[in-house]
Design a protein around this motif. Structure first.
Motif, PDB file in Angstrom:
ATOM      1  N   UNK A   2       0.713  -1.196   0.065  1.00 30.53           N
ATOM      2  CA  UNK A   2      -0.248   0.275   0.078  1.00 30.53           C
ATOM      3  C   UNK A   2       0.487   0.574  -0.078  1.00 30.53           C
ATOM      4  N   UNK A   3       1.736   0.875   0.520  1.00 34.67           N
ATOM      5  CA  UNK A   3       2.774   2.227   0.747  1.00 34.67           C
ATOM      6  C   UNK A   3       3.314   2.509  -0.223  1.00 34.67           C
ATOM      7  N   UNK A   7       3.395   5.688  -3.427  1.00 37.22           N
ATOM      8  CA  UNK A   7       3.909   6.196  -3.463  1.00 37.22           C
ATOM      9  C   UNK A   7       3.891   6.922  -5.452  1.00 37.22           C
ATOM     10  N   UNK A   8       3.905   5.923  -5.744  1.00 37.02           N
ATOM     11  CA  UNK A   8       3.098   5.935  -7.241  1.00 37.02           C
ATOM     12  C   UNK A   8       2.141   6.769  -7.635  1.00 37.02           C
ATOM     13  N   UNK A   9       0.794   6.710  -6.809  1.00 35.67           N
ATOM     14  CA  UNK A   9      -0.414   7.698  -6.672  1.00 35.67           C
ATOM     15  C   UNK A   9       0.150   9.121  -5.949  1.00 35.67           C
ATOM     16  N   UNK A  10       1.017   9.931  -5.317  1.00 37.75           N
ATOM     17  CA  UNK A  10       1.713  10.803  -5.543  1.00 37.75           C
ATOM     18  C   UNK A  10       2.531  11.055  -6.665  1.00 37.75           C
ATOM     19  N   UNK A  66      -0.513   4.870 -14.218  1.00 39.60           N
ATOM     20  CA  UNK A  66      -1.794   4.393 -13.129  1.00 39.60           C
ATOM     21  C   UNK A  66      -1.842   2.231 -13.570  1.00 39.60           C
ATOM     22  N   UNK A  67      -1.607   1.813 -14.285  1.00 36.03           N
ATOM     23  CA  UNK A  67      -1.277   0.437 -14.481  1.00 36.03           C
ATOM     24  C   UNK A  67      -0.137   0.056 -13.342  1.00 36.03           C
ATOM     25  N   UNK A  72       0.279  -2.829  -7.786  1.00 39.12           N
ATOM     26  CA  UNK A  72       0.341  -2.784  -6.682  1.00 39.12           C
ATOM     27  C   UNK A  72      -0.691  -2.713  -5.599  1.00 39.12           C
ATOM     28  N   UNK A  73      -1.732  -2.025  -5.352  1.00 39.24           N
ATOM     29  CA  UNK A  73      -3.066  -2.320  -4.987  1.00 39.24           C
ATOM     30  C   UNK A  73      -3.592  -4.011  -4.474  1.00 39.24           C
TER      31      UNK A  73
END
Length: 137
Positions: A2-3, A7-10, A66-67, A72-73
């Protein structure tokens, strides 16, 4: 995981921020005579960033960030964390894909126009002085 996904989202958020706010600052900076907005490398990276987005959209590809976040999620049906919930609300909208394609292409054309109208300064070894605001020299 999740972390790492957060991080990818940020990173994705800051990429979008760089493209959108970057164009606004280029135009504001041209009128205010800010020299940093003419930095060649900043301008080239800015142009390449939006061209990447526009081209991948034209070819129907999903953004790699996004991929990676989705991988990761695992699945998006899990309860989102704070970062995922708020950053996702800023980045993702439920519109038809063609809407985004048109927006990205218009934005890319605006960035290209800014390269023509507000010329970047070539690195010092290629140029003796920075151009005047809105000039062709």
């Amino acid at each position: 995981m999740r972390l790492l996904a957060d991080t990818v989202l940020v990173i994705h958020f800051f990429f979008v921020l760089f493209v959108v706010v970057g164009l606004c600052l280029i135009w504001i900076g041209a009128f205010r005579n800010w020299q940093w907005i003419r930095n060649f490398w900043f301008r080239i990276l800015h142009l390449l960033a939006i061209l990447f987005v526009a081209i991948e959209t034209l070819f129907g590809k999903v953004c790699p960030l996004t991929t990676w976040e989705d991988l990761l999620r695992g699945t998006r049906t899990t309860q989102p964390g704070f970062i995922q919930r708020w950053v996702s609300r800023l980045l993702f909208y439920d519109f038809p894909e063609t809407v985004f394609t048109v927006i990205y292409l218009i934005f890319a054309m605006a960035v290209i126009l800014s390269m023509i109208v507000i010329k970047p300064t070539l690195p010092q070894k290629y140029s003796s002085k920075p151009p005047e605001p809105f000039s062709d020299t």
